[in-house]
Each structure stands twice: as structure tokens, then as C-alpha cells.
Design an enzyme around this catalytic site. Structure first.
Site, PDB file in Angstrom:
ATOM      1  N   ARG A  35       0.798  -1.228   0.000  1.00  0.00           N
ATOM      2  CA  ARG A  35       0.000   0.000   0.000  1.00  0.00           C
ATOM      3  C   ARG A  35       0.829   1.276   0.000  1.00  0.00           C
ATOM      4  O   ARG A  35       0.340   2.332  -0.362  1.00  0.00           O
ATOM      5  CB  ARG A  35      -0.947   0.004   1.197  1.00  0.00           C
ATOM      6  CG  ARG A  35      -1.960  -1.127   1.116  1.00  0.00           C
ATOM      7  CD  ARG A  35      -3.278  -0.700   1.665  1.00  0.00           C
ATOM      8  NE  ARG A  35      -4.224  -1.795   1.700  1.00  0.00           N
ATOM      9  CZ  ARG A  35      -5.121  -1.976   2.668  1.00  0.00           C
ATOM     10  NH1 ARG A  35      -5.179  -1.132   3.663  1.00  0.00           N
ATOM     11  NH2 ARG A  35      -5.959  -2.972   2.619  1.00  0.00           N
TER      12      ARG A  35
ATOM     13  N   ASP B 215     -15.898   8.679   9.595  1.00  0.00           N
ATOM     14  CA  ASP B 215     -14.769   7.755   9.483  1.00  0.00           C
ATOM     15  C   ASP B 215     -13.493   8.590   9.578  1.00  0.00           C
ATOM     16  O   ASP B 215     -13.509   9.798   9.303  1.00  0.00           O
ATOM     17  CB  ASP B 215     -14.821   7.021   8.136  1.00  0.00           C
ATOM     18  CG  ASP B 215     -13.994   5.739   8.142  1.00  0.00           C
ATOM     19  OD1 ASP B 215     -14.581   4.648   8.246  1.00  0.00           O
ATOM     20  OD2 ASP B 215     -12.746   5.828   8.068  1.00  0.00           O
TER      21      ASP B 215
HETATM   22  C1  LIG Z   1     -13.897  -2.565   8.236  1.00  0.00           C
HETATM   23  S1  LIG Z   1     -14.509  -0.942   8.141  1.00  0.00           S
HETATM   24  C2  LIG Z   1     -16.131  -1.142   8.848  1.00  0.00           C
HETATM   25  C3  LIG Z   1     -17.222  -0.541   8.000  1.00  0.00           C
HETATM   26  C4  LIG Z   1     -18.662  -0.774   8.487  1.00  0.00           C
HETATM   27  N1  LIG Z   1     -18.854  -0.240   9.827  1.00  0.00           N
HETATM   28  C5  LIG Z   1     -19.017  -2.225   8.444  1.00  0.00           C
HETATM   29  O1  LIG Z   1     -19.161  -2.845   9.503  1.00  0.00           O
HETATM   30  O2  LIG Z   1     -19.199  -2.764   7.357  1.00  0.00           O
HETATM   31  C6  LIG Z   1     -13.601  -0.134   9.452  1.00  0.00           C
HETATM   32  C7  LIG Z   1     -13.538   1.369   9.305  1.00  0.00           C
HETATM   33  O3  LIG Z   1     -13.058   1.932  10.523  1.00  0.00           O
HETATM   34  C8  LIG Z   1     -12.313   3.079  10.194  1.00  0.00           C
HETATM   35  N2  LIG Z   1     -11.439   3.431  11.334  1.00  0.00           N
HETATM   36  C9  LIG Z   1     -10.316   2.811  11.771  1.00  0.00           C
HETATM   37  N3  LIG Z   1      -9.800   3.453  12.836  1.00  0.00           N
HETATM   38  C10 LIG Z   1     -10.610   4.519  13.070  1.00  0.00           C
HETATM   39  C11 LIG Z   1     -10.594   5.567  14.036  1.00  0.00           C
HETATM   40  N4  LIG Z   1      -9.648   5.643  14.978  1.00  0.00           N
HETATM   41  N5  LIG Z   1     -11.577   6.502  13.976  1.00  0.00           N
HETATM   42  C12 LIG Z   1     -12.558   6.426  13.037  1.00  0.00           C
HETATM   43  N6  LIG Z   1     -12.619   5.452  12.096  1.00  0.00           N
HETATM   44  C13 LIG Z   1     -11.662   4.503  12.119  1.00  0.00           C
HETATM   45  C14 LIG Z   1     -11.556   2.673   8.931  1.00  0.00           C
HETATM   46  O4  LIG Z   1     -11.114   3.788   8.194  1.00  0.00           O
HETATM   47  C15 LIG Z   1     -12.601   1.825   8.206  1.00  0.00           C
HETATM   48  O5  LIG Z   1     -13.293   2.563   7.236  1.00  0.00           O
END
Ligand SMILES: C[S@@+](CC[C@H](N)C(=O)[O-])C[C@H]1O[C@@H](n2cnc3c(N)ncnc32)[C@H](O)[C@@H]1O
Length: 270
Positions: A35, A140
Site C-alpha cells: 500500500r 470515518d
Molecule cells: C472494516 S470498516 C467497517 C465498516 C462498516 N462499519 C461495516 O461494519 O461494514 C472499518 C472502518 O473503521 C475506520 N477506522 C479505523 N480506525 C478509526 C478511528 N480511529 N476513527 C474512526 N474510524 C476509524 C476505517 O477507516 C474503516 O473505514
């Protein structure tokens, strides 16, 4: 060939943890290289040590690129369908019976938008049969996924769990940007219901009085202390008798919280 030493990987892990709260596992080494390779080339850097030197606390632009590159954003519409059924059949009627006609929901790790748009579709359907208004907030940490979410354009994989009747009602089929297939654009009616913004879950919660908070598939990246911190930061934003959703592969067993489990991955604030 670009490689990453133990020390360099530790440096990357440290920055990632400080920025997001997520601890990169050892198995993520190849992902880090894949990445960030393009970025190192763009910057004419030949090693990760040189790149890490750029990731200083005041270099917001590079830190944003770094976080966008390394977060995991996997998601799709109506993920864990049983939770959406429970929302529609149990939670929404309960809120309405309690006299609540203005429902507010926050999706706190909304990725590319599939989760908040699924919530908006469920509430739009519910609102057609019940006299309610509603608002969905979605946030996010990753600015790129927020931009994609606002565009609201999805491939076939993302919509595979959307019942056909809802797909026809709330999506427009358009030719795919690449290749022969089709893509699906969320209708303006649904887009209007969701407000997206950038937010780091480690910072103070900017929203209050939420009826429901969704925080699914993100706690899994945090260790116990960060998980407890994040849940404790969000809990005051939920109304008493409001709800908190995590994913079916997560739990709150190891942290202190006033939230009580009522269904798989669904909690009520006492
Ligand atoms: C796997 S996705 C989950 C998406 C959705 N909630 C679902 O369950 O399908 C995880 C998301 O968490 C976000 N994320 C990770 N660390 C974070 C943080 N400290 N604050 C806000 N978002 C965060 C990532 O950018 C990512 O888009």
C-alpha cells in the site's frame, strides 16, 4: 526490491497506533509494503526509514495519506442482515411506542457508506408506514472513503445482500466506469438522509443524544485499552434506553461499560 526491516515495521506500527489506535499485526507487513510502495516512489524515497522521518506530528497531509492507505475499509450493504431485521422489527417500533418521532443514528466507522445508507434505506421504509422523521450521521477517520461514500456509487459485490425490491427502489443502475458490467448509484432520496464527516474515534464525540450508534467492525483493530476508551467516549452520546451496535465477530466482554447485551452485537444503554 522494496523491503521493510523489523525496526522500520515497528516505526510504521507506532505511527499507525498513534494516529488511529489500531495495532498492525505482524502479518500486515506485505500489506504495508504493497500500500505504501507507490507513495515512496512518488516521493523518490528508497527506504521506509526515510518515509517514517516524514511522518511528523505537524505533517498533516502525509499523515492523512498514511492513514488512508493503511486502514481496512471492507464493508457491504446490509452486512449482518439479522441486525437490520432486529432494528426494523424490534428497535424502531420500540422507539416509536415510547413517543420518539425524531430518530437520530450515528454510524461511527462508516467506511465507503454502505452501512449508513443501509440504515437510511431501512428507516425510509419504516417511515413510509410510521409517522417519523430521521437523520443519519456517518463518520470515518479515512478522508478518501468519506469522499467515495458521498459519491454513493457501488459495484455488484457491495449490493449483493440488498433485496431486489429495495435495489430497484433506491439505486440507479449505471454502466460500470471500467469493464462491461453495471454499477449502482444510491438515490438522492437516500443520500439526502445521510451527513458524512471525518472523525477519529479516539477524540471526543462531536454528537450527542443519539438514539442508536453503530460501531461495527472497527473495535476489532483496537486492543483492550483503546477499545474501552473508544466505547467510553461514545457511550455518553447515546440517549438513555438508546442502542449500540457492534459486529457479530466483536464483543464488549473485556471492558467496563454500562451497555447491556440484548441481541447478537446489539446493546442497550441502561
Ligand atoms: C472494516 S470498516 C467497517 C465498516 C462498516 N462499519 C461495516 O461494519 O461494514 C472499518 C472502518 O473503521 C475506520 N477506522 C479505523 N480506525 C478509526 C478511528 N480511529 N476513527 C474512526 N474510524 C476509524 C476505517 O477507516 C474503516 O473505514
Amino acid at each position: 526490491m522494496l523491503s521493510i526491516s523489523d525496526e522500520e515495521f515497528e516505526g510504521i506500527r507506532r505511527v499507525m497506533f498513534a494516529q488511529t489506535g489500531a495495532r498492525l499485526k505482524e502479518s500486515k507487513r506485505p500489506l504495508v509494503i504493497a500500500r505504501l510502495r507507490k507513495r515512496l516512489e512518488e516521493l523518490n524515497l528508497s527506504s521506509f526509514s526515510q518515509y517514517i522521518k516524514l511522518l511528523t506530528p505537524n505533517n498533516d497531509a502525509e499523515l492523512e495519506y498514511f492513514v488512508n492507505a493503511l486502514t481496512t475499509n471492507e464493508t457491504f450493504f446490509f452486512r449482518h442482515t439479522m441486525q437490520f431485521n432486529y432494528l426494523y422489527e424490534v428497535i424502531l417500533p420500540t422507539l416509536v411506542e415510547s413517543g420518539n418521532k425524531k430518530i437520530e443514528i450515528w454510524s461511527g466507522a462508516s467506511s465507503t457508506g454502505e452501512e449508513p445508507y443501509s440504515i437510511a434505506i431501512a428507516l425510509t421504509e419504516f417511515a413510509k408506514k410510521n409517522n417519523i422523521e430521521f437523520k443519519i450521521h456517518a463518520s470515518d477517520i479515512n478522508s478518501e472513503v468519506i469522499a467515495e461514500a458521498k459519491e454513493g456509487r457501488y459495484d455488484q459485490r457491495a449490493v449483493k445482500e440488498v433485496p431486489e425490491s429495495l435495489r430497484k427502489k433506491y439505486f440507479k443502475e449505471v454502466p460500470a466506469k471500467r469493464g462491461d458490467g453495471v454499477e449502482y448509484v444510491v438515490s438522492d432520496e437516500i443520500k439526502r438522509k445521510v451527513t458524512f464527516f471525518e472523525h477519529n474515534l479516539q477524540h471526543t464525540a462531536p454528537l450527542k443524544n443519539m438514539d442508536i450508534i453503530f460501531l461495527r467492525n472497527v473495535l476489532i483493530y483496537f486492543d483492550k485499552d483503546i477499545k474501552e476508551k473508544v466505547v467510553n467516549l461514545l457511550e455518553p452520546s447515546i440517549k438513555p434506553k438508546g442502542y449500540f451496535f457492534i459486529s457479530l465477530s466483536e464483543n464488549l466482554n473485556d471492558i467496563r461499560t454500562g451497555l447491556k447485551l440484548i441481541e447478537s452485537g446489539i446493546f442497550i444503554k441502561q
